[in-house]
Write a protein that holds these residues in place. Structure first.
Motif, PDB file in Angstrom:
ATOM      1  N   TYR A  46       6.866  50.636   7.329  1.00 21.01           N
ATOM      2  CA  TYR A  46       7.365  52.002   7.198  1.00 21.01           C
ATOM      3  C   TYR A  46       8.862  51.983   7.437  1.00 21.01           C
ATOM      4  O   TYR A  46       9.322  51.648   8.531  1.00 21.01           O
ATOM      5  CB  TYR A  46       6.698  52.929   8.219  1.00 21.01           C
ATOM      6  N   SER A  47       9.630  52.353   6.415  1.00 16.63           N
ATOM      7  CA  SER A  47      11.085  52.333   6.542  1.00 16.63           C
ATOM      8  C   SER A  47      11.597  53.456   7.433  1.00 16.63           C
ATOM      9  O   SER A  47      12.698  53.368   7.972  1.00 16.63           O
ATOM     10  CB  SER A  47      11.750  52.405   5.171  1.00 16.63           C
ATOM     11  N   SER A  48      10.819  54.516   7.635  1.00 19.57           N
ATOM     12  CA  SER A  48      11.265  55.644   8.451  1.00 19.57           C
ATOM     13  C   SER A  48      11.495  55.246   9.909  1.00 19.57           C
ATOM     14  O   SER A  48      12.455  55.688  10.528  1.00 19.57           O
ATOM     15  CB  SER A  48      10.261  56.789   8.379  1.00 19.57           C
ATOM     16  N   ASP A  49      10.640  54.425  10.459  1.00 21.84           N
ATOM     17  CA  ASP A  49      10.852  53.965  11.839  1.00 21.84           C
ATOM     18  C   ASP A  49      11.023  52.449  11.925  1.00 21.84           C
ATOM     19  O   ASP A  49      11.095  51.886  13.010  1.00 21.84           O
ATOM     20  CB  ASP A  49       9.720  54.431  12.757  1.00 21.84           C
ATOM     21  N   ARG A  50      11.090  51.799  10.760  1.00 23.28           N
ATOM     22  CA  ARG A  50      11.304  50.347  10.648  1.00 23.28           C
ATOM     23  C   ARG A  50      10.282  49.552  11.462  1.00 23.28           C
ATOM     24  O   ARG A  50      10.622  48.624  12.178  1.00 23.28           O
ATOM     25  CB  ARG A  50      12.731  49.985  11.055  1.00 23.28           C
ATOM     26  N   ARG A  51       9.022  49.939  11.334  1.00 26.28           N
ATOM     27  CA  ARG A  51       7.931  49.239  12.012  1.00 26.28           C
ATOM     28  C   ARG A  51       6.737  49.106  11.077  1.00 26.28           C
ATOM     29  O   ARG A  51       6.659  49.746  10.053  1.00 26.28           O
ATOM     30  CB  ARG A  51       7.506  50.010  13.265  1.00 26.28           C
ATOM     31  N   TRP A  52       5.809  48.276  11.471  1.00 32.81           N
ATOM     32  CA  TRP A  52       4.592  48.039  10.701  1.00 32.81           C
ATOM     33  C   TRP A  52       3.444  48.844  11.306  1.00 32.81           C
ATOM     34  O   TRP A  52       3.228  48.824  12.511  1.00 32.81           O
ATOM     35  CB  TRP A  52       4.244  46.560  10.725  1.00 32.81           C
ATOM     36  N   HIS A  53       2.686  49.561  10.433  1.00 28.85           N
ATOM     37  CA  HIS A  53       1.546  50.372  10.865  1.00 28.85           C
ATOM     38  C   HIS A  53       0.362  50.081   9.953  1.00 28.85           C
ATOM     39  O   HIS A  53       0.510  49.645   8.829  1.00 28.85           O
ATOM     40  CB  HIS A  53       1.866  51.870  10.726  1.00 28.85           C
ATOM     41  N   TRP A  54      -0.832  50.402  10.462  1.00 29.44           N
ATOM     42  CA  TRP A  54      -2.033  50.309   9.636  1.00 29.44           C
ATOM     43  C   TRP A  54      -2.085  51.543   8.751  1.00 29.44           C
ATOM     44  O   TRP A  54      -2.146  52.657   9.228  1.00 29.44           O
ATOM     45  CB  TRP A  54      -3.279  50.221  10.500  1.00 29.44           C
ATOM     46  N   LYS A  55      -2.067  51.356   7.432  1.00 25.37           N
ATOM     47  CA  LYS A  55      -2.084  52.432   6.437  1.00 25.37           C
ATOM     48  C   LYS A  55      -3.340  52.320   5.590  1.00 25.37           C
ATOM     49  O   LYS A  55      -3.743  51.217   5.218  1.00 25.37           O
ATOM     50  CB  LYS A  55      -0.840  52.310   5.551  1.00 25.37           C
ATOM     51  N   ARG A  56      -3.945  53.450   5.274  1.00 22.21           N
ATOM     52  CA  ARG A  56      -5.195  53.477   4.494  1.00 22.21           C
ATOM     53  C   ARG A  56      -5.003  52.794   3.153  1.00 22.21           C
ATOM     54  O   ARG A  56      -4.062  53.078   2.411  1.00 22.21           O
ATOM     55  CB  ARG A  56      -5.607  54.933   4.276  1.00 22.21           C
ATOM     56  N   ALA A  57      -5.888  51.864   2.828  1.00 20.32           N
ATOM     57  CA  ALA A  57      -5.857  51.136   1.547  1.00 20.32           C
ATOM     58  C   ALA A  57      -7.015  51.663   0.702  1.00 20.32           C
ATOM     59  O   ALA A  57      -8.181  51.543   1.075  1.00 20.32           O
ATOM     60  CB  ALA A  57      -6.012  49.645   1.777  1.00 20.32           C
ATOM     61  N   TYR A  58      -6.727  52.251  -0.420  1.00 22.52           N
ATOM     62  CA  TYR A  58      -7.759  52.835  -1.275  1.00 22.52           C
ATOM     63  C   TYR A  58      -8.286  51.891  -2.291  1.00 22.52           C
ATOM     64  O   TYR A  58      -7.838  50.938  -2.681  1.00 22.52           O
ATOM     65  CB  TYR A  58      -7.211  54.088  -1.966  1.00 22.52           C
TER      66      TYR A  58
ATOM     67  N   ALA B  84       1.333  38.892  13.116  1.00 23.86           N
ATOM     68  CA  ALA B  84       0.414  38.054  12.340  1.00 23.86           C
ATOM     69  C   ALA B  84      -0.347  38.855  11.291  1.00 23.86           C
ATOM     70  O   ALA B  84      -0.892  38.283  10.349  1.00 23.86           O
ATOM     71  CB  ALA B  84      -0.567  37.360  13.277  1.00 23.86           C
ATOM     72  N   ALA B  85      -0.400  40.185  11.423  1.00 22.42           N
ATOM     73  CA  ALA B  85      -1.160  41.017  10.493  1.00 22.42           C
ATOM     74  C   ALA B  85      -0.310  41.604   9.375  1.00 22.42           C
ATOM     75  O   ALA B  85      -0.844  42.274   8.497  1.00 22.42           O
ATOM     76  CB  ALA B  85      -1.842  42.152  11.259  1.00 22.42           C
ATOM     77  N   HIS B  86       0.989  41.390   9.366  1.00 23.91           N
ATOM     78  CA  HIS B  86       1.857  41.975   8.347  1.00 23.91           C
ATOM     79  C   HIS B  86       1.370  41.612   6.950  1.00 23.91           C
ATOM     80  O   HIS B  86       1.210  40.446   6.614  1.00 23.91           O
ATOM     81  CB  HIS B  86       3.301  41.513   8.532  1.00 23.91           C
ATOM     82  N   GLY B  87       1.110  42.652   6.137  1.00 27.27           N
ATOM     83  CA  GLY B  87       0.643  42.456   4.772  1.00 27.27           C
ATOM     84  C   GLY B  87      -0.846  42.175   4.653  1.00 27.27           C
ATOM     85  O   GLY B  87      -1.366  42.054   3.554  1.00 27.27           O
ATOM     86  N   LYS B  88      -1.550  42.079   5.754  1.00 21.88           N
ATOM     87  CA  LYS B  88      -2.991  41.777   5.739  1.00 21.88           C
ATOM     88  C   LYS B  88      -3.812  43.065   5.799  1.00 21.88           C
ATOM     89  O   LYS B  88      -3.303  44.145   6.033  1.00 21.88           O
ATOM     90  CB  LYS B  88      -3.346  40.899   6.940  1.00 21.88           C
TER      91      LYS B  88
ATOM     92  N   PRO C 220      -6.317  53.141  12.940  1.00 21.66           N
ATOM     93  CA  PRO C 220      -5.460  53.635  11.862  1.00 21.66           C
ATOM     94  C   PRO C 220      -4.175  54.271  12.397  1.00 21.66           C
ATOM     95  O   PRO C 220      -4.200  55.030  13.361  1.00 21.66           O
ATOM     96  CB  PRO C 220      -6.323  54.679  11.166  1.00 21.66           C
ATOM     97  N   GLY C 221      -3.051  53.903  11.785  1.00 22.42           N
ATOM     98  CA  GLY C 221      -1.758  54.444  12.186  1.00 22.42           C
ATOM     99  C   GLY C 221      -1.097  53.699  13.320  1.00 22.42           C
ATOM    100  O   GLY C 221       0.083  53.904  13.598  1.00 22.42           O
ATOM    101  N   ALA C 222      -1.836  52.831  13.990  1.00 23.02           N
ATOM    102  CA  ALA C 222      -1.278  52.079  15.112  1.00 23.02           C
ATOM    103  C   ALA C 222      -0.358  50.973  14.602  1.00 23.02           C
ATOM    104  O   ALA C 222      -0.397  50.605  13.428  1.00 23.02           O
ATOM    105  CB  ALA C 222      -2.401  51.470  15.946  1.00 23.02           C
ATOM    106  N   TYR C 223       0.470  50.452  15.483  1.00 25.22           N
ATOM    107  CA  TYR C 223       1.356  49.348  15.117  1.00 25.22           C
ATOM    108  C   TYR C 223       0.540  48.086  14.859  1.00 25.22           C
ATOM    109  O   TYR C 223      -0.475  47.848  15.502  1.00 25.22           O
ATOM    110  CB  TYR C 223       2.365  49.065  16.220  1.00 25.22           C
ATOM    111  N   CYS C 224       1.013  47.266  13.923  1.00 22.81           N
ATOM    112  CA  CYS C 224       0.346  46.007  13.594  1.00 22.81           C
ATOM    113  C   CYS C 224       1.027  44.856  14.323  1.00 22.81           C
ATOM    114  O   CYS C 224       2.247  44.858  14.469  1.00 22.81           O
ATOM    115  CB  CYS C 224       0.459  45.703  12.101  1.00 22.81           C
ATOM    116  N   PRO C 225       0.275  43.827  14.702  1.00 23.19           N
ATOM    117  CA  PRO C 225       0.915  42.628  15.246  1.00 23.19           C
ATOM    118  C   PRO C 225       1.607  41.859  14.120  1.00 23.19           C
ATOM    119  O   PRO C 225       1.282  42.032  12.940  1.00 23.19           O
ATOM    120  CB  PRO C 225      -0.256  41.830  15.826  1.00 23.19           C
TER     121      PRO C 225
END
Length: 93
Positions: free
Chosen positions: A81-93, A61-65, A54-59
């Motif tokens: 995440y627009s704050s650092d312009r990178r993709w991270h794993w975010k909790r999905a409820y 191939a995983a964008h949106g998955k 959780p919170g780590a960068y995504c590859p």
């Protein structure tokens, strides 16, 4: 003159850092079991990912998955995440 100074400072800095890098304990040379197990666990299975951090960068191939955490097995989504312009794993409820 400036180039010589910069080159000399780089050599001095590398000479100071190199002995510290070589002074590694004998047991620290091999990766720990938890590190190798975590690295082998992270994988794509069909349309989701297993063993994500959780919170780590995504590859790319995983964008949106979706992915499932390696410890809690909770569901996460690879989000932008627009704050650092990178993709991270975010909790999905």
């Amino acid at each position: 003159m400036l180039r010589r100074f910069l080159a000399a400072s780089v050599l001095v800095a590398s000479a100071l850092v190199a002995p510290a890098a070589l002074a590694v304990p004998a047991d620290a040379s091999a990766p720990s079991a938890s590190t190798s197990a975590a690295a082998s666990c992270y994988k794509r299975v069909g349309n989701h990912w297993n063993c994500i951090t959780p919170g780590a960068y995504c590859p790319a191939a995983a964008h949106g998955k979706y992915g499932y955490a390696k410890v809690t097995n909770k569901r996460y989504k690879c989000s932008y995440y627009s704050s650092d312009r990178r993709w991270h794993w975010k909790r999905a409820y």
